[in-house]
Write a protein that holds these residues in place. Sequence first.
Motif, PDB file in Angstrom:
ATOM      1  N   ALA A   2       1.053  -1.142   0.030  1.00 35.17           N
ATOM      2  CA  ALA A   2       0.179  -0.079  -0.145  1.00 35.17           C
ATOM      3  C   ALA A   2       0.622   1.260  -0.199  1.00 35.17           C
ATOM      4  CB  ALA A   2      -0.396   0.032   1.827  1.00 35.17           C
ATOM      5  N   GLU A   3       0.828   2.463  -1.228  1.00 33.80           N
ATOM      6  CA  GLU A   3       1.776   3.447  -1.024  1.00 33.80           C
ATOM      7  C   GLU A   3       1.345   4.702  -0.625  1.00 33.80           C
ATOM      8  OE1 GLU A   3       3.533   3.162  -5.147  1.00 33.80           O
ATOM      9  OE2 GLU A   3       3.879   5.292  -5.145  1.00 33.80           O
ATOM     10  N   VAL A   4       2.113   5.350  -0.035  1.00 32.11           N
ATOM     11  CA  VAL A   4       1.934   6.707   0.654  1.00 32.11           C
ATOM     12  C   VAL A   4       1.983   7.180  -0.362  1.00 32.11           C
ATOM     13  CG1 VAL A   4       3.312   5.827   2.881  1.00 32.11           C
ATOM     14  CG2 VAL A   4       4.090   6.991   1.325  1.00 32.11           C
ATOM     15  N   ILE A   5       1.538   8.796  -0.316  1.00 32.60           N
ATOM     16  CA  ILE A   5       1.369  10.033  -1.089  1.00 32.60           C
ATOM     17  C   ILE A   5       1.718  10.731  -0.725  1.00 32.60           C
ATOM     18  CG2 ILE A   5      -0.371  11.633  -1.901  1.00 32.60           C
ATOM     19  CD1 ILE A   5      -1.137   7.926  -2.916  1.00 32.60           C
ATOM     20  N   SER A   6       2.455  10.737   0.469  1.00 28.81           N
ATOM     21  CA  SER A   6       3.588  12.397   0.971  1.00 28.81           C
ATOM     22  C   SER A   6       4.693  11.844   0.785  1.00 28.81           C
ATOM     23  CB  SER A   6       2.941  11.918   2.427  1.00 28.81           C
ATOM     24  OG  SER A   6       2.487  11.681   3.435  1.00 28.81           O
ATOM     25  N   THR A   7       5.555  13.174   0.122  1.00 24.65           N
ATOM     26  CA  THR A   7       6.890  12.954  -0.270  1.00 24.65           C
ATOM     27  C   THR A   7       7.552  13.385   1.027  1.00 24.65           C
ATOM     28  OG1 THR A   7       6.134  15.054  -1.367  1.00 24.65           O
ATOM     29  CG2 THR A   7       5.958  12.811  -2.788  1.00 24.65           C
ATOM     30  N   PHE A  41       9.554  13.054   5.255  1.00 27.86           N
ATOM     31  CA  PHE A  41       9.819  12.166   6.211  1.00 27.86           C
ATOM     32  C   PHE A  41       8.295  11.748   6.673  1.00 27.86           C
ATOM     33  CE2 PHE A  41      11.108  10.705  10.316  1.00 27.86           C
ATOM     34  CZ  PHE A  41      11.303   9.519  10.016  1.00 27.86           C
ATOM     35  N   GLU A  42       7.773  13.474   7.238  1.00 29.67           N
ATOM     36  CA  GLU A  42       6.902  12.802   8.152  1.00 29.67           C
ATOM     37  C   GLU A  42       5.669  12.942   7.870  1.00 29.67           C
ATOM     38  OE1 GLU A  42       9.045  15.861   8.245  1.00 29.67           O
ATOM     39  OE2 GLU A  42      10.064  15.794   9.990  1.00 29.67           O
ATOM     40  N   GLY A  43       5.173  12.356   6.586  1.00 29.81           N
ATOM     41  CA  GLY A  43       4.011  12.705   6.302  1.00 29.81           C
ATOM     42  C   GLY A  43       3.991  10.834   6.045  1.00 29.81           C
ATOM     43  N   GLU A  69       1.629   8.505   7.494  1.00 33.40           N
ATOM     44  CA  GLU A  69       0.514   7.978   6.809  1.00 33.40           C
ATOM     45  C   GLU A  69       0.643   5.929   6.468  1.00 33.40           C
ATOM     46  OE1 GLU A  69      -0.253   8.120   2.230  1.00 33.40           O
ATOM     47  OE2 GLU A  69       0.903   9.881   2.764  1.00 33.40           O
ATOM     48  N   GLY A  70       2.287   5.817   6.415  1.00 30.88           N
ATOM     49  CA  GLY A  70       3.122   4.307   6.178  1.00 30.88           C
ATOM     50  C   GLY A  70       2.449   3.793   7.954  1.00 30.88           C
ATOM     51  N   GLU A  71       2.608   4.408   9.463  1.00 26.68           N
ATOM     52  CA  GLU A  71       2.462   3.883  10.350  1.00 26.68           C
ATOM     53  C   GLU A  71       0.825   3.083  10.153  1.00 26.68           C
ATOM     54  OE1 GLU A  71       3.528   6.119  13.797  1.00 26.68           O
ATOM     55  OE2 GLU A  71       5.297   5.307  13.546  1.00 26.68           O
ATOM     56  N   ALA A  72      -0.452   4.681   9.745  1.00 29.48           N
ATOM     57  CA  ALA A  72      -1.782   4.327   9.417  1.00 29.48           C
ATOM     58  C   ALA A  72      -1.631   3.116   8.708  1.00 29.48           C
ATOM     59  CB  ALA A  72      -2.413   5.167   9.167  1.00 29.48           C
ATOM     60  N   LEU A  73      -1.469   2.990   7.516  1.00 27.91           N
ATOM     61  CA  LEU A  73      -1.838   1.723   6.687  1.00 27.91           C
ATOM     62  C   LEU A  73      -0.972   0.415   7.434  1.00 27.91           C
ATOM     63  CD1 LEU A  73      -0.074   3.488   3.536  1.00 27.91           C
ATOM     64  CD2 LEU A  73      -2.789   2.204   3.827  1.00 27.91           C
ATOM     65  N   ALA A  74      -0.282   0.368   8.084  1.00 26.64           N
ATOM     66  CA  ALA A  74       0.625  -1.348   8.378  1.00 26.64           C
ATOM     67  C   ALA A  74      -0.122  -0.804   9.621  1.00 26.64           C
ATOM     68  CB  ALA A  74       2.334  -0.722   9.155  1.00 26.64           C
ATOM     69  N   ALA A  75      -1.517  -0.355  10.263  1.00 25.28           N
ATOM     70  CA  ALA A  75      -2.075  -0.921  11.253  1.00 25.28           C
ATOM     71  C   ALA A  75      -3.385  -1.562  10.969  1.00 25.28           C
ATOM     72  CB  ALA A  75      -1.913   0.730  11.992  1.00 25.28           C
ATOM     73  N   LEU A  76      -3.604  -1.759   9.445  1.00 26.64           N
ATOM     74  CA  LEU A  76      -4.837  -2.149   9.170  1.00 26.64           C
ATOM     75  C   LEU A  76      -4.785  -3.421   9.182  1.00 26.64           C
ATOM     76  CD1 LEU A  76      -5.366   0.245   6.015  1.00 26.64           C
ATOM     77  CD2 LEU A  76      -6.369   0.385   7.840  1.00 26.64           C
ATOM     78  N   ILE A 103      13.133   8.766  -2.970  1.00 24.07           N
ATOM     79  CA  ILE A 103      13.860   9.940  -2.732  1.00 24.07           C
ATOM     80  C   ILE A 103      14.148  10.824  -1.814  1.00 24.07           C
ATOM     81  CG2 ILE A 103      11.586  10.669  -4.425  1.00 24.07           C
ATOM     82  CD1 ILE A 103       9.752  11.233  -1.743  1.00 24.07           C
ATOM     83  N   LYS A 104      14.485  10.974  -1.215  1.00 23.52           N
ATOM     84  CA  LYS A 104      15.488  11.437  -0.089  1.00 23.52           C
ATOM     85  C   LYS A 104      14.969  11.243   1.255  1.00 23.52           C
ATOM     86  CE  LYS A 104      18.924  14.303   1.821  1.00 23.52           C
ATOM     87  NZ  LYS A 104      19.584  15.286   1.028  1.00 23.52           N
ATOM     88  N   ASP A 105      14.039  11.321   1.613  1.00 22.82           N
ATOM     89  CA  ASP A 105      12.922  11.467   2.483  1.00 22.82           C
ATOM     90  C   ASP A 105      12.302   9.891   2.932  1.00 22.82           C
ATOM     91  OD1 ASP A 105      13.343  13.806   2.965  1.00 22.82           O
ATOM     92  OD2 ASP A 105      11.150  14.265   4.021  1.00 22.82           O
ATOM     93  N   GLY A 106      12.044   9.392   1.357  1.00 24.43           N
ATOM     94  CA  GLY A 106      11.264   7.384   1.286  1.00 24.43           C
ATOM     95  C   GLY A 106      12.884   6.940   1.913  1.00 24.43           C
ATOM     96  N   VAL A 107      14.054   7.190   1.452  1.00 26.83           N
ATOM     97  CA  VAL A 107      15.119   6.401   1.749  1.00 26.83           C
ATOM     98  C   VAL A 107      15.126   6.490   3.936  1.00 26.83           C
ATOM     99  CG1 VAL A 107      17.586   6.149   2.151  1.00 26.83           C
ATOM    100  CG2 VAL A 107      16.899   6.650   0.325  1.00 26.83           C
ATOM    101  N   LYS A 108      15.252   7.657   3.951  1.00 26.02           N
ATOM    102  CA  LYS A 108      14.464   7.919   5.614  1.00 26.02           C
ATOM    103  C   LYS A 108      13.992   6.963   6.407  1.00 26.02           C
ATOM    104  CE  LYS A 108      16.983  12.923   5.795  1.00 26.02           C
ATOM    105  NZ  LYS A 108      16.476  13.498   5.518  1.00 26.02           N
ATOM    106  N   ALA A 109      12.746   7.384   5.712  1.00 24.25           N
ATOM    107  CA  ALA A 109      11.378   6.768   6.236  1.00 24.25           C
ATOM    108  C   ALA A 109      11.373   5.209   5.846  1.00 24.25           C
ATOM    109  CB  ALA A 109      10.182   7.015   5.205  1.00 24.25           C
ATOM    110  N   LEU A 110      12.774   4.389   4.944  1.00 21.64           N
ATOM    111  CA  LEU A 110      12.343   3.693   4.812  1.00 21.64           C
ATOM    112  C   LEU A 110      13.337   2.650   6.026  1.00 21.64           C
ATOM    113  CD1 LEU A 110      13.542   2.652   1.711  1.00 21.64           C
ATOM    114  CD2 LEU A 110      11.771   1.883   1.870  1.00 21.64           C
TER     115      LEU A 110
END
Length: 218
Positions: free
Chosen positions: A60-65, A67-69, A73-80, A91-98
């Motif tokens: 399930a893909e996040v829309i935010s670009t 890090f905070e977003g 979003e990712g935590e909400a999706l993972a909780a489903l 992208i750079k913030d994506g690497v941090k989010a990974l």
Amino acid sequence: MKFFIDTANLAQIKEAQDLGVLDGVTTNPSLMAKEGISGDTNVIAHYKAICDIVDGDVSAEVISTDFEGMVREGEALAALDEKIVVKIPMIKDGVKALKYFSDKGIKTNCTLIFSAGQALLAAKAGATYVSPFIGRLDDISTDGLGLIENIRLIYDNYGFETEILAASVRHPMHIIECAQIGADVMTGPLSAIEALLKHPLTDIGLAKFLADHAKANS
Ligand code: G3P
């Protein structure tokens, strides 16, 4: 090799699941839009419906670009559902989010991978899956399968556990060649999966078996 279906179409997901060879589902915002799914409530309900059908990981893909977003979003999706894999763009913030999700034990799929360097970075950040888009590379006269080979070599050199998820698969030969190279997963349309089972000699042979049986038993 794991088989994922690349769609948000519930009927097709069910058909692939019923075939007995489905290991998961990948979606993206374009695929959700194609099914007419919009608005947070509907999107969430649709992911839940997919999870109810499939016995495996559901990206399930996040829309935010930022890090905070992405984290929110990712935590909400993972909780489903425990089947949800948070799909994050390269992208750079994506690497941090990974890295953030990896540290928390939440599965991730790093999407929009078009180079070996991007795949190396995603693995360093602890991505569960990387998604190199082989069809879109082929579309611009670049060797999509060659990228899968390069990533396989790099990951094997260092024992990275990140799984190579060949994405943007368009036809059965993509699937067969990904299997030859050693991609861990492929995600493609139902048509490409079903095309694997077709061979004219199978149809001719079956017709002959059935005709011979009918003759012998008439
Ligand atoms: O999983 C990525 C995939 O959805 C992209 O496929 O066919 O739009 O290039 P395509």
